[in-house]
Design an enzyme around this catalytic site. Structure first.
Site, mmCIF file in Angstrom:
data_model
loop_
_atom_site.group_PDB
_atom_site.id
_atom_site.type_symbol
_atom_site.label_atom_id
_atom_site.label_comp_id
_atom_site.label_asym_id
_atom_site.label_seq_id
_atom_site.Cartn_x
_atom_site.Cartn_y
_atom_site.Cartn_z
ATOM 1 N N HIS A 49 -42.103 80.811 -70.244
ATOM 2 C CA HIS A 49 -41.832 82.192 -70.641
ATOM 3 C C HIS A 49 -40.537 82.297 -71.432
ATOM 4 O O HIS A 49 -39.533 81.664 -71.079
ATOM 5 C CB HIS A 49 -41.722 83.093 -69.401
ATOM 6 C CG HIS A 49 -43.030 83.302 -68.708
ATOM 7 N ND1 HIS A 49 -43.991 84.143 -69.196
ATOM 8 C CD2 HIS A 49 -43.535 82.762 -67.567
ATOM 9 C CE1 HIS A 49 -45.042 84.126 -68.367
ATOM 10 N NE2 HIS A 49 -44.789 83.295 -67.379
ATOM 11 N N VAL A 172 -42.423 70.149 -42.005
ATOM 12 C CA VAL A 172 -41.219 70.473 -41.223
ATOM 13 C C VAL A 172 -41.572 71.494 -40.142
ATOM 14 O O VAL A 172 -42.192 72.521 -40.421
ATOM 15 C CB VAL A 172 -40.102 71.017 -42.147
ATOM 16 C CG1 VAL A 172 -38.930 71.549 -41.333
ATOM 17 C CG2 VAL A 172 -39.647 69.914 -43.106
ATOM 18 N N CYS A 406 -63.448 58.738 -66.404
ATOM 19 C CA CYS A 406 -63.767 60.165 -66.564
ATOM 20 C C CYS A 406 -64.241 60.370 -67.991
ATOM 21 O O CYS A 406 -63.462 60.262 -68.930
ATOM 22 C CB CYS A 406 -62.536 61.018 -66.267
ATOM 23 S SG CYS A 406 -62.692 62.722 -66.816
ATOM 24 N N CYS A 408 -65.546 63.066 -69.416
ATOM 25 C CA CYS A 408 -65.252 64.351 -70.057
ATOM 26 C C CYS A 408 -63.886 64.330 -70.724
ATOM 27 O O CYS A 408 -63.714 64.839 -71.817
ATOM 28 C CB CYS A 408 -65.294 65.470 -69.037
ATOM 29 S SG CYS A 408 -66.859 65.592 -68.191
#
Lengths: 482, 122, 423
Positions: A49, A172, A406, A408
């Site tokens: 951003h 924790v 993979c 794709c």
């Protein structure tokens, strides 16, 4: 005895770890899940951003702008996938135009550069596929897209290379301070670690960690509210719909629905905003996805068909009522630092959060800079984007790269082996996926997941039945059928 | 007593809808089928339904951990799980050749279980 | 660098039959190269260990691996060359077709060919495209992935199973998982009819009393780490879930069998036009794509129900590719006559017919959009009815065909061929 223990292996924790590894402190990081980047850091918009959105004067505004600049600086050093694609905030009604101006002014106060107010026509010239209803837009040239996994993992790997010890799968269960001021941090598997400084970067769980220390003057009970955001990710075929990140004028519940290309070439729409009671309520809903599709179709003229959606997912924002980052040493417990309320723009701010926290620690426990700090980290070598000659070299040096696992995303065994054997390496199916994208393509692991499971089992020396998707209960396959 | 049964033929992927008329347990008419297989199937299905069982069987030292198998002929439908139990109880050593008989007279059906794939030894 | 007359991408049933077709039509076996990404020939047949294959081709009922083995034996007997474990990265059109492929032994291969046959098959539709809400735990598999685990690895991906989608692989997996000891609780199907073959509904579901819930879908997935259950609801005519009909099914596994998509990344990459209906290339009577010399067959062209038909179609693609190689210097053929899918017919393969390239008879394969009973399939040449074939039943799950004869089109200036369903 540690100098600093970080609780939480999300993007904040990992950025803090990397920053702390520059000095001579002995640093450890505890992560409840079997891998880093398992919470909010894995399910967000992946946006760097620009910083026009945060309220001027807040820590959020300051760290956003600083974080964005740091990302730029760190991306080449740490091989973080980052692209400055620019953003447009769309306004659909004439009455909304003053709000755009407000946003622009806010950006200027926050120190954001490269902002420009555009007419509807100018906006459409810049980004032809946006809605003809657009009356005006704010252009932010410093907005970018970043791979949230890539960022978190790069930070963790670099931190580990510089001596930070990672404890993954350590939840924790207790934090207590002894009379000598030393903290004892206990985990669900019985491990107890001692440390001088505790950094609570536990995301949506940071209130629980905070509240493990008894309430007293200067250390009031904290509440973090999980706010769910649902997303739809489209096939790469739809990845070219827009070049910029397309926002809508912000509403009460955040920045509204965005439409953005991802740094890896998919199209992402999201998020919704819904307060949820549970801290792991990451289920998507029909209503949520429907709303998303409706909102997104307001921004762009033609949203791709839903059959091009390859997956939908949800993440939780660690929302605090003050809507600002809470990064401070507890007045009641010296040496206990909260890093809480890290919601959007948390990903962008993370490198700056690291820097900011390191300064706090330096005040508490001054230490010298390391001489041998390695500031460069090379990412996993990939075939993607390489020329034929470069590919030939890679494959001849490492034949495992010729074995595509993979289909794709064209990810080879070479990349998967690297993901497993690097520092803070992958031990789960999701871990491999986040590091090298195997299973992240349009078939979503249909073909490759059995093969990745097989490689994980082989490399980790465990039976395939013991390979997990992520958490301990996420069994992939049961035993043999015979 | 006259009885009418509607069946979907499994003889081939056409899946013809067949009507079988039975009188006192005996087939008196078969209609709706488009070939002889359908007629045979329908008559058998209402009197003594049979199926081919396909499964996998454990292999030792093979290129794959299991070999695909089938019953050489059909077995009575109510014996399917008995056949499976026997298939599950044994393992064979690689190499296995296609068509090799791995179990004879499986579950006392008089039918053999044969390999449907070649498995090389590794 | 490798130079061949014909490169076939994919060594499954389509690729193997195409190679044999090309040899039968005069191409020398050493002029052909099959590139297969898996460790063995046979493609998806290797994991289809159920029977029902080969009734048309071999006049006997075979299992998938047996059917594949018969073709593999012929490939070996004819000495047609093939490379295993070899992934094609790209195809480029040019004076010759350039294929970049790689494997672990030889590294990156640059291959040049006069003709290419696409035979890459198809893949399953993922969850995302189905838009199923809920968590994303382990235990959600495509039916094909489950089939791989069970049949190739001998591993059980789940013990209590719900299957979404009644496509053939889903039905077959209901059967297979049941035999291997899992409990299949239900098969939910969004449509009011099953997408699978009738015989599979009988043999895979009815035999084991597995309920088939038509017009139902999964509306929620429960379980944060591993699937713990799913909610199934009835849907209305618009496939929208009907509130109040939700029912919870406890299960540890959800299998998705919701259709197959031709795998056309390579085709797209080299500029081949795809049909929005089939997802496969648009082809002419020779099964040739818009790029001359690039042919397509099998499930990459359009998803088939029966491997026998894949083999038949692929053999033809092979024959046509051999002709293409032989007549490379021949002048461009005329524009094809469009074959139009109308009134209930969803698509046709081929989509155009060039009469001068037509054989004595031309098979046109197609699918219909819904279930029909007691209708006719009509073939029109422009507006003239050529043929009307009565059909007792037709369903989207079953591929149909009509045959057009060369003499049907002779001496007529036909502008379009229309295939329709009529009452």
């Amino acid at each position: 005895m540690f100098d600093v223990l970080i609780i939480g292996g999300g993007v904040s924790g990992c950025c803090i770890a990397r920053e702390l590894s520059k000095r001579t402190w002995k640093v450890g990081l505890l992560e409840a899940e079997p891998d880093i980047c398992e919470g909010t850091s894995k399910a967000n918009s992946g946006i760097a951003h620009a910083g026009f959105d945060a309220k001027p004067g807040t820590l959020m505004a300051k760290l956003n702008v600083r974080g964005n600049a740091l990302l730029e600086e760190l991306a080449p050093k740490l091989d973080i996938p980052l692209k400055r694609n620019g953003a447009l905030v769309l306004c659909f009604e004439e009455e909304g135009l003053p709000k755009l101006q407000e946003l622009y002014d806010r950006g200027v106060i926050n120190g954001v550069k490269n902002l420009k107010l555009l007419s509807g026509k100018e906006a459409r010239e810049l980004e032809p596929s946006i809605s003809p209803e657009v009356k005006g837009a704010l252009y932010a040239g410093d907005s970018g897209i970043v791979c949230p996994f890539g960022l978190t993992i790069a930070m963790a790997e670099n931190a580990a290379e510089n001596g930070v010890e990672f404890f993954r799968g350590y939840r924790v269960t207790g934090v207590e301070q002894g009379d000598n001021g030393i903290y004892r941090v206990s985990c669900d598997n019985g491990l107890v670690l001692e440390t001088k400084v505790v950094i609570n970067a536990a995301g949506v769980y940071s209130d629980r960690i905070h509240n493990m220390l008894p309430e007293k003057e200067g250390h009031m009970t904290m509440e973090i509210h999980p706010r769910k955001g649902e997303y739809c990710l489209y096939d790469k075929q739809a990845g070219n719909l827009v070049q910029h990140t397309i926002f809508q004028l912000p509403g009460a519940y955040g920045k509204g629905t965005l439409v953005t290309p991802t740094v890896h070439g998919n199209l992402l729409i999201g998020p919704t905003a819904e307060d949820v009671p549970e801290k792991n309520a990451v289920a998507t809903t029909r209503a949520g996805v429907d709303k998303l599709l409706l909102n997104a179709s307001r921004s762009v003229d033609k949203l791709p068909p839903t059959k091009q959606v390859i997956t939908s997912f949800a993440g939780l924002r660690a929302h605090h009522a003050d809507h600002d980052f809470i990064i401070e040493e507890s007045a009641g417990y010296p040496g206990f630092i909260d890093v809480a309320g890290i919601e959007s723009p948390g990903l962008t701010s993370a490198p700056a959060i690291g820097e900011y926290v390191a300064e706090l620690v330096q005040e508490i426990l001054p230490a010298a800079l390391k001489e041998n700090f390695k500031e460069v980290r090379k990412g996993i070598v990939t075939l993607e984007g390489k020329t034929l000659e470069e590919k030939k070299t890679i494959v001849s040096e490492n034949p495992a790269y010729a074995n595509i696992i993979c289909r794709c995303e064209s990810i080879s065994e070479g990349e998967i082996l690297a993901a497993i054997h690097r520092p803070v390496g992958a031990t789960t199916l999701d871990g491999v996926k986040r590091r090298v994208r195997a299973g992240m393509g349009r078939c979503q692991g249909g073909f490759c997941s059995p093969k990745v499971v097989e490689i994980l089992a082989r490399e980790l020396g465990i039976p395939v039945e013991e390979v997990r998707k992520s958490g301990e209960a996420s069994v992939i396959i049961y035993g043999g059928v015979k | 007593m006259k009885e009418k049964r509607e069946l979907t033929c499994i003889g081939c992927p056409m899946g013809c809808q067949i009507t079988v008329v039975l009188k006192d347990g005996l087939v008196t008419d078969v209609s709706g089928n488009t070939c002889k297989i359908g007629d045979t199937y329908a008559r058998e299905e209402v009197t003594n339904p049979r199926r081919t069982v396909t499964s996998i069987l454990k292999v030792v030292d093979g290129e794959l951990p299991v070999v695909s198998v089938k019953t050489g002929e059909t077995v009575p439908k109510d014996r399917i799980f008995a056949v499976m139990e026997e298939i599950n109880s044994i393992s064979v050593e690689a190499p296995v050749s296609i068509g090799q008989v791995l179990i004879e007279n499986v579950a006392d059906t008089g039918v053999s279980v044969v390999a449907t794939r070649e498995i090389k030894k590794v | 660098m490798i130079r061949k007359s014909l490169v076939i991408i994919g060594g499954g049933p389509a690729g193997m039959a195409a190679a044999l077709g090309a040899v039968e039509n005069g191409l020398a076996p050493d002029e052909i190269l099959i590139l297969e990404r898996d460790k063995r020939l046979g493609g998806i047949l290797n994991q289809c260990i159920h029977n029902g294959f080969g009734l048309h081709t071999f006049k006997e009922e075979l299992t998938g691996p047996e059917y594949a083995a018969r073709y593999e034996a012929q490939i070996k007997a004819k000495k047609i060359s093939y490379k295993l474990g070899t992934m094609v990265m790209s195809i480029r059109d040019g004076e010759e077709k350039e294929i970049i492929a790689m494997n672990g032994q030889e590294g990156i291969l640059e291959i040049y060919a006069k003709a290419v046959i696409l035979a890459m098959g198809c893949r399953e539709r993922p969850r995302g495209a189905l838009n199923i809400p809920g968590y994303r735990p382990a235990g959600i598999f495509s039916a094909g992935t489950a089939q791989y685990y069970v049949n190739m690895e001998g591993k059980l991906p789940g013990k209590e199973v719900v299957i979404l989608g009644s496509g053939d692989i889903g039905l077959i997996m209901a059967h297979r998982m049941t035999l291997e000891g899992a409990k299949v609780k239900a098969v939910a199907e969004l449509m009011p009819y099953s997408g699978g073959l009738k015989r599979n509904i009988v043999q895979c579901l009815q035999d084991f009393d597995i309920p088939l819930l038509l017009s139902h879908t999964v509306v929620d997935i429960h379980g944060k780490e591993r699937v713990e259950g799913v909610t199934i609801a009835k849907v209305d005519e618009k496939s929208a879930p009907i509130p109040g009909t939700e029912k919870y099914y406890s299960c540890d596994t959800l299998l998705l069998s919701c259709g197959l998509i031709p795998e056309n990344e390579l085709s797209l990459g080299c500029g081949i036009t795809l049909s929005p209906v089939t997802g496969g290339p648009v082809v002419n009577e020779s099964l040739e794509t818009n790029i001359p010399g690039v042919f397509a067959c099998g499930n990459v062209l359009h998803v088939h129900d029966l491997v026998d038909f894949v083999s038949g179609e692929a053999k033809e693609a092979g024959e046509r590719s051999a002709e293409y190689v032989r007549n490379l210097s021949a002048p461009e053929a005329e524009e094809g006559i469009p074959v139009l899918a109308e009134n209930g017919v969803r698509y046709t393969v081929p989509a155009t017919i060039r009469t001068q390239h037509m054989k004595e008879s031309q098979t046109i394969r197609f699918r219909v959009g819904k279930e029909y009973r007691g209708v006719k399939v009509c073939v029109y040449l422009d507006n003239t009815l050529l043929r009307s074939i009565p059909k007792r039943t037709m369903a989207p799950g079953e591929m149909e065909k009509v045959v057009l004869l060369k003499k049907d089109l002779a001496d007529r200036n036909v502008k379009s061929i229309r295939i329709t369903v009529e009452e």
